[in-house]
Design an enzyme around this catalytic site. Structure first.
Site, PDB file in Angstrom:
ATOM      1  N   ASP A 322       0.856  -1.176   0.000  1.00 56.59           N
ATOM      2  CA  ASP A 322       0.000   0.000   0.000  1.00 56.59           C
ATOM      3  C   ASP A 322       0.898   1.234   0.000  1.00 56.59           C
ATOM      4  OD1 ASP A 322      -2.351   1.510   0.216  1.00 56.59           O
ATOM      5  OD2 ASP A 322      -2.172   1.597   2.391  1.00 56.59           O
ATOM      6  N   ASP A 590      -2.553  -1.512   5.890  1.00 59.22           N
ATOM      7  CA  ASP A 590      -2.996  -1.152   7.232  1.00 59.22           C
ATOM      8  C   ASP A 590      -4.492  -0.898   7.305  1.00 59.22           C
ATOM      9  OD1 ASP A 590      -3.131   1.169   5.806  1.00 59.22           O
ATOM     10  OD2 ASP A 590      -1.778   2.325   7.072  1.00 59.22           O
ATOM     11  N   ASP A 594      -7.484  -3.232   2.823  1.00 56.58           N
ATOM     12  CA  ASP A 594      -6.376  -4.133   2.500  1.00 56.58           C
ATOM     13  C   ASP A 594      -6.605  -5.561   3.001  1.00 56.58           C
ATOM     14  OD1 ASP A 594      -4.828  -2.034   1.384  1.00 56.58           O
ATOM     15  OD2 ASP A 594      -4.215  -1.420   3.389  1.00 56.58           O
TER      16      ASP A 594
END
Length: 648
Positions: A322, A590, A594
């Site tokens: 990410d 996080d 996700d």
């Protein structure tokens, strides 16, 4: 008494009120209690912490341990008590190490979870109260203010300059304005998002598993943790050796019976060869090396929840990461200042015009604000040791605040300076240009500069200031000030320290780094280039992923390193496409968005500090320091452990 909304504006700037919003008393305590019993608490369903017996049974289901138990049983049958006892102690040692490591990880996760227990301000019986977020029910009227974590999905009844950080849910790094009168989505706020500016009143429409966050958490139940390459290899080896032991044992027993006769001696000869063929050392080697590896990784801020993931971590070929909060700090910083012909970043010595620009931008920001860009401006002046008159402890008296609105996307703060008033304004460049009545040619040049900075992934605000006679009444709106244009301030979500070196190290080790983010394409491309991730073609957006079938997506995933505007289900498809192509995939993240990809990857790596409970529960490894550099360090340790296991 009718409930009121807290007014955070200074000296008489009134809040805009939706018709009837202030006259809603909320639910009564009895109504709230009945709905709580009917719908259950406003909490995501957490998996129950596994008992020691549950862990023991899961360990005993491993093929290597079954092989070890089979060998123990054979020694008991043969009457070799010493060997049987030794193998039994080995089984107990493996189980003990596994229980210790897994319970240690679960205790650490529980401690992280308890740190994030939220509370909510709610109207009950016509009075504002503070209650645990778990007690909210549908129909509750909640009060939202700057700094609050939104406790449930809710529809806005009233807002004043409400901005929400939804990065944990969507990956969007820039706070979004939420208001009444726009689209249906603009009038909704979602659980787990953060209010970074303004305030509002909202009615709860969904709690617990029925929120957007909860739906993603529930969808994880349909996903199953895939066996790591080592686990698959071990099962293959167990079947191979079991078949080899049975075949050779039967052959020896048959030959012994044909040449020498005697069933008892023939069976004993076959069992002896079979037990010699069984590699009973394997389970001990694996258990000890993985337990020691988990201990070493914990010392480097990587908490291992499932020990087989250590080996998979060392074998990965693609690292999906990410952007927001992982590669970047998820904290805005001043990247560039532009005033007239001067342009510089904060590492340079600032010309007087740039210093004036920065000081005015600070004065246009409330000292107690938690808005990311306000905080970035205040932090930048502290580092620069700018004019002490803009320090929070030495600010002049704030006379009035003109807040941002849908009609005027700028904010102005009026300060008392001796006998005069200084009005500092910052906002959207086109709005501030209008307030300053910029000539057409200057306005065109400014907006072209803004577009160029936007293509570099920067977020830009314009700054202006005005002087006003301290004895005269201030204008009713900021349009009444004679603003003078000062320049532009560009912001960026900066990379974490060490990310560039970590990406270079991963690529040198043969690991392809792929960015999956919900942010803008240009922002994603700019951050990827800064981090050293190749972004040929500028990356692919989520809407293109939807248009591709599985085969085409597999080809796209193999050739693209940057994916922007990606939704949770698209991240899941990308991870599946990479796995289908034969890659060993690790995924970092996080946010709630996700979690599905974290669970589907061979190794899911969640952030421990900023990460959501949903992400941590889905991951095999949790980073206690939320640092991408720790991911690469953990991969290095994983490869060392994998090599040691192979040599052993």
């Amino acid at each position: 008494m009718k409930p009121t909304i807290p007014d955070t504006q200074a000296n008489g700037a009134s809040a805009r009120t939706a018709p009837g919003a202030l006259h809603r008393p909320g639910l009564t305590s009895a109504e709230a209690g009945a709905r709580l019993r009917r719908d259950g608490p406003n909490a995501l369903p957490h998996p129950e912490q596994r008992s020691r017996w549950t862990i023991v049974l899961s360990v005993l289901r491993e093929p290597m341990l079954l092989l070890l138990l089979a060998a123990t049983a054979v020694y008991v049958v043969l009457g070799d008590a010493g060997e049987a006892l030794l193998l039994a102690l080995s089984v107990l040692a493996v189980i003990g190490l596994t229980i210790y490591q897994e319970q240690k990880s679960e205790r650490a996760l529980e401690a992280l979870r308890e740190l994030g227990s939220p509370r909510a301000r709610v109207l009950r019986d016509g009075e504002p109260r503070v209650v645990p977020a778990g007690e909210l029910v549908v129909g509750d009227v909640i009060l939202l203010a700057e700094g609050d974590r939104v406790p449930a999905d809710a529809r806005l009844l009233d807002t004043t300059d409400l901005h929400v950080d939804e990065s944990l849910l969507t990956g969007e790094s820039v706070p979004l304005q939420r208001r009444i009168g726009g689209s249906a989505d603009e009038a909704l706020v979602h659980a787990s998002t953060l209010v970074v500016g303004g305030h509002g009143v909202a009615e709860v429409v969904a709690t617990g598993a029925r929120t957007e966050v909860g739906k993603i958490g529930v969808s994880l139940r349909s996903l199953h943790v895939e066996a790591t390459p080592m686990q698959r290899e071990i099962r293959r080896v167990v079947l191979l050796f079991a078949g080899l032991a049975l075949a050779t044992g039967a052959l020896v027993a048959g030959l012994f019976l044909l040449t020498r006769g005697g069933w008892t001696d023939a069976v004993l000869a076959g069992l002896t060869l079979a037990i010699a063929t069984i590699p009973e050392e394997f389970p001990m080697v694996l258990a000890v090396f993985l337990a020691l590896g988990a201990w070493r990784m914990a010392r480097h801020q990587a908490l291992v929840r499932r020990t087989p993931a250590i080996e998979a971590l060392g074998a990965i070929t693609v690292l999906c990461t990410d952007k927001t909060g992982t590669l970047t700090r998820n904290r805005m910083a001043v990247a560039e200042l532009v005033a007239g012909g001067e342009r510089a970043d904060l590492r340079s010595t600032l010309a007087p015009s740039l210093r004036t620009l920065l000081e005015a931008a600070v004065l246009a920001s409330r000292p107690d604000s938690i808005d990311p860009m306000d905080r970035a401006l205040l932090d930048s002046t502290a580092r620069l040791e700018a004019n002490p008159s803009v320090a929070a402890s030495a600010l002049p008296a704030l006379l009035r605040e003109y807040p941002l609105s849908a009609d005027c996307t700028a904010v102005t703060l009026a300060w008392r300076r001796d006998a005069n008033v200084l009005a500092a304004c910052k906002g959207a460049p086109e709005t501030v240009a209008d307030l300053c009545d910029l000539p057409v040619d200057q306005r065109s040049a400014v907006l072209a500069d803004v577009d160029a900075m936007g293509r570099r992934g920067l977020r830009v605000l314009a700054v202006a200031s005005a002087r006003w006679d301290g004895d005269a009444a201030m204008p009713p709106s900021m349009h009444g000030f004679p603003f003078a244009w000062l320049g532009l301030v560009a912001f960026a979500d900066p990379l974490r320290d060490g990310v560039v070196d970590a990406v270079a190290e991963a690529r040198a080790a043969g690991i392809r780094v792929v960015m999956l983010t919900g942010d803008h394409r240009e922002t994603a491309r700019a951050i990827a280039e800064q981090a050293g991730i190749p972004a040929a073609g500028g990356g692919v957006e989520g809407r293109r992923i939807d248009a591709l079938d599985d085969d085409a997506l597999e080809q796209c995933a193999a050739a693209t390193n940057v994916f922007a505007r990606v939704r949770p289900e698209q991240k899941l498809r990308l991870v599946a496409a990479l796995k289908q192509a034969g890659e060993v995939v690790a995924m970092t993240g996080d946010g709630v968005n996700d979690a599905p990809a974290l669970m589907a990857a061979h190794v899911g790596i969640a952030m421990g500090q900023r990460g959501t409970d949903v992400a941590r529960e889905a991951a095999a490894i949790v980073l206690l320091d939320d640092d991408f550099v720790t991911v690469v360090r953990a991969i290095r340790l994983g490869r060392t452990i994998y090599d040691n296991i192979q040599r052993a």
